[in-house]
Design a protein around this motif. Structure first.
Motif, short mmCIF file in Angstrom:
data_model
loop_
_atom_site.label_atom_id
_atom_site.label_comp_id
_atom_site.label_asym_id
_atom_site.label_seq_id
_atom_site.Cartn_x
_atom_site.Cartn_y
_atom_site.Cartn_z
N ALA A 1 5.58 8.49 -2.48
CA ALA A 1 4.76 8.15 -1.31
C ALA A 1 5.59 7.31 -0.36
O ALA A 1 6.70 6.86 -0.69
CB ALA A 1 3.52 7.37 -1.74
N VAL A 2 5.02 7.08 0.82
CA VAL A 2 5.56 6.06 1.72
C VAL A 2 4.86 4.75 1.37
O VAL A 2 3.63 4.70 1.32
CB VAL A 2 5.34 6.42 3.20
CG1 VAL A 2 5.85 5.29 4.09
CG2 VAL A 2 6.02 7.74 3.53
N TYR B 1 0.86 -1.17 0.00
CA TYR B 1 0.00 0.00 0.00
C TYR B 1 0.90 1.23 0.00
O TYR B 1 2.09 1.14 0.29
CB TYR B 1 -0.90 0.01 1.24
CG TYR B 1 -1.95 -1.07 1.26
CD1 TYR B 1 -1.62 -2.41 1.43
CD2 TYR B 1 -3.30 -0.76 1.08
CE1 TYR B 1 -2.58 -3.40 1.43
CE2 TYR B 1 -4.28 -1.74 1.08
CZ TYR B 1 -3.90 -3.06 1.25
OH TYR B 1 -4.86 -4.03 1.25
N ARG B 2 0.32 2.37 -0.33
CA ARG B 2 1.12 3.58 -0.27
C ARG B 2 0.29 4.75 0.22
O ARG B 2 -0.93 4.75 0.11
CB ARG B 2 1.71 3.91 -1.65
CG ARG B 2 0.71 4.37 -2.69
CD ARG B 2 1.40 4.53 -4.04
NE ARG B 2 0.51 5.17 -5.01
CZ ARG B 2 0.84 5.32 -6.30
NH1 ARG B 2 2.01 4.89 -6.76
NH2 ARG B 2 0.00 5.92 -7.11
N ALA C 1 -3.68 -2.18 -8.50
CA ALA C 1 -4.43 -0.95 -8.72
C ALA C 1 -4.26 -0.54 -10.17
O ALA C 1 -3.20 -0.78 -10.78
CB ALA C 1 -3.92 0.15 -7.80
N ASP C 2 -5.28 0.10 -10.73
CA ASP C 2 -5.21 0.47 -12.15
C ASP C 2 -4.02 1.37 -12.44
O ASP C 2 -3.43 1.28 -13.53
CB ASP C 2 -6.51 1.17 -12.55
CG ASP C 2 -7.68 0.21 -12.66
OD1 ASP C 2 -8.83 0.68 -12.66
OD2 ASP C 2 -7.45 -1.01 -12.76
N PHE C 3 -3.66 2.22 -11.50
CA PHE C 3 -2.62 3.19 -11.79
C PHE C 3 -1.21 2.59 -11.84
O PHE C 3 -0.25 3.27 -12.19
CB PHE C 3 -2.66 4.37 -10.79
CG PHE C 3 -2.61 3.96 -9.34
CD1 PHE C 3 -3.77 3.97 -8.59
CD2 PHE C 3 -1.42 3.58 -8.74
CE1 PHE C 3 -3.74 3.61 -7.25
CE2 PHE C 3 -1.38 3.23 -7.40
CZ PHE C 3 -2.56 3.23 -6.65
N GLU D 1 -3.58 3.87 0.11
CA GLU D 1 -4.27 3.19 -0.97
C GLU D 1 -3.55 1.91 -1.35
O GLU D 1 -2.33 1.79 -1.20
CB GLU D 1 -4.37 4.09 -2.22
CG GLU D 1 -3.05 4.55 -2.79
CD GLU D 1 -3.21 5.54 -3.94
OE1 GLU D 1 -4.35 5.83 -4.34
OE2 GLU D 1 -2.17 6.01 -4.46
N LEU D 2 -4.32 0.96 -1.84
CA LEU D 2 -3.76 -0.31 -2.26
C LEU D 2 -2.95 -0.16 -3.54
O LEU D 2 -3.37 0.54 -4.47
CB LEU D 2 -4.88 -1.33 -2.49
CG LEU D 2 -4.48 -2.74 -2.92
CD1 LEU D 2 -5.45 -3.75 -2.31
CD2 LEU D 2 -4.48 -2.88 -4.43
#
Length: 121
Positions: A91-92, A37-38, A60-62, A46-47
């Protein structure tokens, strides 16, 4: 007690690659799902991707087509290969594992401490 230790984060230029690792240790009978996750500043966690003990993956789509999750069940370790990195990927990144400690216990989720990934433009 289960510990998850991430490594592999850092600073990379746009278009570059990084490989994250997360090793689970402690009292572990089995791990079913593991994942990444980030959380970016000011945003919710978010996953990114998950993987089951049998190797089924979810993304995740991204990150589809850019990131690849894998795991080594014998080492209780999950990896995230990140290619074609973008500044928006900054992100972390947190590792997650759903762990059963004893045969009679439920699976319980555990989190790592997080590793910073920074992508510069």
């Amino acid at each position: 007690q289960v510990q998850l230790v991430e490594s592999g984060g850092g600073l990379v230029q746009e278009g570059g690659s990084l490989r994250l690792s997360c090793a689970a240790s402690g009292t572990i009978l089995t791990i079913n799902s593991m994942g990444w996750y980030r959380q970016a500043p000011g945003k919710e966690r978010e996953l990114v991707a998950t993987i089951t003990s049998g190797g089924s993956t979810n993304y995740a789509d991204f990150v589809k087509g850019r990131f690849t999750i894998s795991r080594d069940n014998a080492k209780n370790t999950v990896y995230l290969q990140m290619n074609s990195l973008k500044p928006d990927d900054t992100a972390v990144y947190y590792c997650y594992a759903n762990v059963q400690v004893f045969w009679y216990s439920d699976y319980v989720g555990s989190w790592g401490q997080g590793t910073q990934v920074t992508v510069s433009s």
